[in-house]
Design a protein around this motif. Structure first.
Motif, PDB file in Angstrom:
ATOM      1  N   ALA A  18     -68.214 -56.332   6.885  1.00  0.00           N
ATOM      2  CA  ALA A  18     -68.572 -55.468   8.016  1.00  0.00           C
ATOM      3  C   ALA A  18     -67.882 -54.119   7.909  1.00  0.00           C
ATOM      4  CB  ALA A  18     -68.217 -56.156   9.336  1.00  0.00           C
ATOM      5  N   LEU A  19     -66.575 -54.121   7.592  1.00  0.00           N
ATOM      6  CA  LEU A  19     -65.859 -52.853   7.483  1.00  0.00           C
ATOM      7  C   LEU A  19     -66.363 -52.049   6.292  1.00  0.00           C
ATOM      8  CD1 LEU A  19     -63.781 -50.852   8.479  1.00  0.00           C
ATOM      9  CD2 LEU A  19     -62.021 -52.145   7.224  1.00  0.00           C
ATOM     10  N   ALA A  20     -66.642 -52.704   5.181  1.00  0.00           N
ATOM     11  CA  ALA A  20     -67.162 -51.987   4.009  1.00  0.00           C
ATOM     12  C   ALA A  20     -68.481 -51.291   4.347  1.00  0.00           C
ATOM     13  CB  ALA A  20     -67.341 -52.946   2.837  1.00  0.00           C
ATOM     14  N   GLY A  21     -69.338 -51.956   5.104  1.00  0.00           N
ATOM     15  CA  GLY A  21     -70.597 -51.336   5.526  1.00  0.00           C
ATOM     16  C   GLY A  21     -70.366 -50.142   6.428  1.00  0.00           C
ATOM     17  N   ARG A  22     -69.422 -50.258   7.354  1.00  0.00           N
ATOM     18  CA  ARG A  22     -69.106 -49.137   8.247  1.00  0.00           C
ATOM     19  C   ARG A  22     -68.551 -47.953   7.461  1.00  0.00           C
ATOM     20  NH1 ARG A  22     -64.993 -50.795  12.378  1.00  0.00           N
ATOM     21  NH2 ARG A  22     -65.399 -48.711  13.199  1.00  0.00           N
ATOM     22  N   VAL A  23     -67.695 -48.246   6.468  1.00  0.00           N
ATOM     23  CA  VAL A  23     -67.129 -47.170   5.641  1.00  0.00           C
ATOM     24  C   VAL A  23     -68.248 -46.471   4.871  1.00  0.00           C
ATOM     25  CG1 VAL A  23     -65.681 -46.693   3.622  1.00  0.00           C
ATOM     26  CG2 VAL A  23     -64.812 -48.145   5.462  1.00  0.00           C
ATOM     27  N   ARG A  24     -69.125 -47.248   4.230  1.00  0.00           N
ATOM     28  CA  ARG A  24     -70.237 -46.636   3.477  1.00  0.00           C
ATOM     29  C   ARG A  24     -71.100 -45.767   4.379  1.00  0.00           C
ATOM     30  NH1 ARG A  24     -70.149 -51.615   0.781  1.00  0.00           N
ATOM     31  NH2 ARG A  24     -71.622 -52.515   2.264  1.00  0.00           N
ATOM     32  N   ASP A  25     -71.377 -46.254   5.588  1.00  0.00           N
ATOM     33  CA  ASP A  25     -72.211 -45.490   6.528  1.00  0.00           C
ATOM     34  C   ASP A  25     -71.523 -44.219   7.008  1.00  0.00           C
ATOM     35  OD1 ASP A  25     -74.165 -47.438   6.304  1.00  0.00           O
ATOM     36  OD2 ASP A  25     -73.666 -48.400   8.221  1.00  0.00           O
ATOM     37  N   ALA A  26     -70.205 -44.247   7.107  1.00  0.00           N
ATOM     38  CA  ALA A  26     -69.464 -43.110   7.667  1.00  0.00           C
ATOM     39  C   ALA A  26     -69.150 -42.030   6.641  1.00  0.00           C
ATOM     40  CB  ALA A  26     -68.165 -43.595   8.310  1.00  0.00           C
ATOM     41  N   LEU A  27     -69.121 -42.378   5.362  1.00  0.00           N
ATOM     42  CA  LEU A  27     -68.801 -41.377   4.341  1.00  0.00           C
ATOM     43  C   LEU A  27     -69.965 -40.413   4.149  1.00  0.00           C
ATOM     44  CD1 LEU A  27     -66.964 -43.503   1.632  1.00  0.00           C
ATOM     45  CD2 LEU A  27     -65.976 -41.693   3.056  1.00  0.00           C
ATOM     46  N   PRO A  28     -69.673 -39.184   3.765  1.00  0.00           N
ATOM     47  CA  PRO A  28     -70.746 -38.218   3.522  1.00  0.00           C
ATOM     48  C   PRO A  28     -71.712 -38.722   2.457  1.00  0.00           C
ATOM     49  CG  PRO A  28     -68.591 -37.148   3.441  1.00  0.00           C
ATOM     50  CD  PRO A  28     -68.344 -38.623   3.523  1.00  0.00           C
ATOM     51  N   THR A  29     -72.976 -38.386   2.608  1.00  0.00           N
ATOM     52  CA  THR A  29     -73.996 -38.771   1.645  1.00  0.00           C
ATOM     53  C   THR A  29     -73.637 -38.245   0.261  1.00  0.00           C
ATOM     54  OG1 THR A  29     -75.660 -38.683   3.371  1.00  0.00           O
ATOM     55  CG2 THR A  29     -76.460 -38.627   1.108  1.00  0.00           C
ATOM     56  N   GLY A  30     -73.765 -39.109  -0.729  1.00  0.00           N
ATOM     57  CA  GLY A  30     -73.478 -38.703  -2.101  1.00  0.00           C
ATOM     58  C   GLY A  30     -72.011 -38.732  -2.466  1.00  0.00           C
ATOM     59  N   HIS A  31     -71.147 -39.142  -1.539  1.00  0.00           N
ATOM     60  CA  HIS A  31     -69.712 -39.185  -1.828  1.00  0.00           C
ATOM     61  C   HIS A  31     -69.456 -40.318  -2.812  1.00  0.00           C
ATOM     62  CE1 HIS A  31     -65.536 -38.287  -1.116  1.00  0.00           C
ATOM     63  NE2 HIS A  31     -65.310 -39.585  -1.077  1.00  0.00           N
ATOM     64  N   ASP A  32     -68.884 -40.006  -3.959  1.00  0.00           N
ATOM     65  CA  ASP A  32     -68.726 -41.025  -4.989  1.00  0.00           C
ATOM     66  C   ASP A  32     -67.280 -41.238  -5.422  1.00  0.00           C
ATOM     67  OD1 ASP A  32     -68.345 -38.668  -6.268  1.00  0.00           O
ATOM     68  OD2 ASP A  32     -69.701 -39.063  -7.917  1.00  0.00           O
ATOM     69  N   VAL A  33     -66.324 -40.779  -4.630  1.00  0.00           N
ATOM     70  CA  VAL A  33     -64.917 -40.965  -4.941  1.00  0.00           C
ATOM     71  C   VAL A  33     -64.344 -41.973  -3.952  1.00  0.00           C
ATOM     72  CG1 VAL A  33     -62.667 -39.849  -5.064  1.00  0.00           C
ATOM     73  CG2 VAL A  33     -64.692 -38.639  -5.847  1.00  0.00           C
ATOM     74  N   ARG A  34     -63.626 -42.953  -4.472  1.00  0.00           N
ATOM     75  CA  ARG A  34     -63.020 -43.961  -3.593  1.00  0.00           C
ATOM     76  C   ARG A  34     -61.773 -43.355  -2.949  1.00  0.00           C
ATOM     77  NH1 ARG A  34     -62.220 -49.903  -5.693  1.00  0.00           N
ATOM     78  NH2 ARG A  34     -64.435 -49.549  -5.872  1.00  0.00           N
ATOM     79  N   VAL A  35     -61.817 -43.190  -1.641  1.00  0.00           N
ATOM     80  CA  VAL A  35     -60.679 -42.603  -0.929  1.00  0.00           C
ATOM     81  C   VAL A  35     -59.964 -43.624  -0.060  1.00  0.00           C
ATOM     82  CG1 VAL A  35     -61.583 -40.243  -0.949  1.00  0.00           C
ATOM     83  CG2 VAL A  35     -62.159 -41.773   0.947  1.00  0.00           C
TER      84      VAL A  35
END
Length: 122
Positions: A18-35
């Protein structure tokens, strides 16, 4: 003995998923760096500016990140438990902290790389 199963997207416990999905949804589109990194218990490991450690550790759910059971990772790392990520605004705030630190680090590394190229023997 069989090799352990690899953990990838769609695996893990429900809190982590659930948290991983929320993180993916919240990050800017096209963001490909793990922060950030989502923990198996639904907590979030966040890379921060060490100078902001004391300020950020006071936020709800924040604690010093540990490697293993009791080895501190240092002031550049914070773990945020689920209580500190209970709203989209709180999650977004932590992602902003991580993205700001990443951007500042990337700028420093870029400047350092340019100066090294200029000073390299040619």
């Amino acid at each position: 003995m069989p090799a352990p199963e690899r953990q990838g997207p769609g695996t893990g416990n429900p809190a982590q998923q659930a948290l991983a999905g929320r993180v993916r949804d919240a990050l800017p589109t096209g963001h490909d760096v793990r922060v950030v990194s989502v923990g198996k218990d639904g907590d979030l490991l966040v890379r921060i500016d060490p100078a902001r450690h004391d300020e950020l550790i006071g936020r709800p759910g924040a604690r010093p990140a540990l490697m293993g059971v009791d080895r501190p990772m240092g002031p550049g790392w914070i773990t945020v438990d689920a209580s500190g990520l209970d709203t989209d605004e709180r999650l977004a705030s932590w992602l902003d902290v991580a993205l700001q630190h990443h951007a500042a680090t990337a700028r420093r590394n870029d400047r350092r790389g340019r100066s090294e190229r200029r000073s390299a023997p040619g």
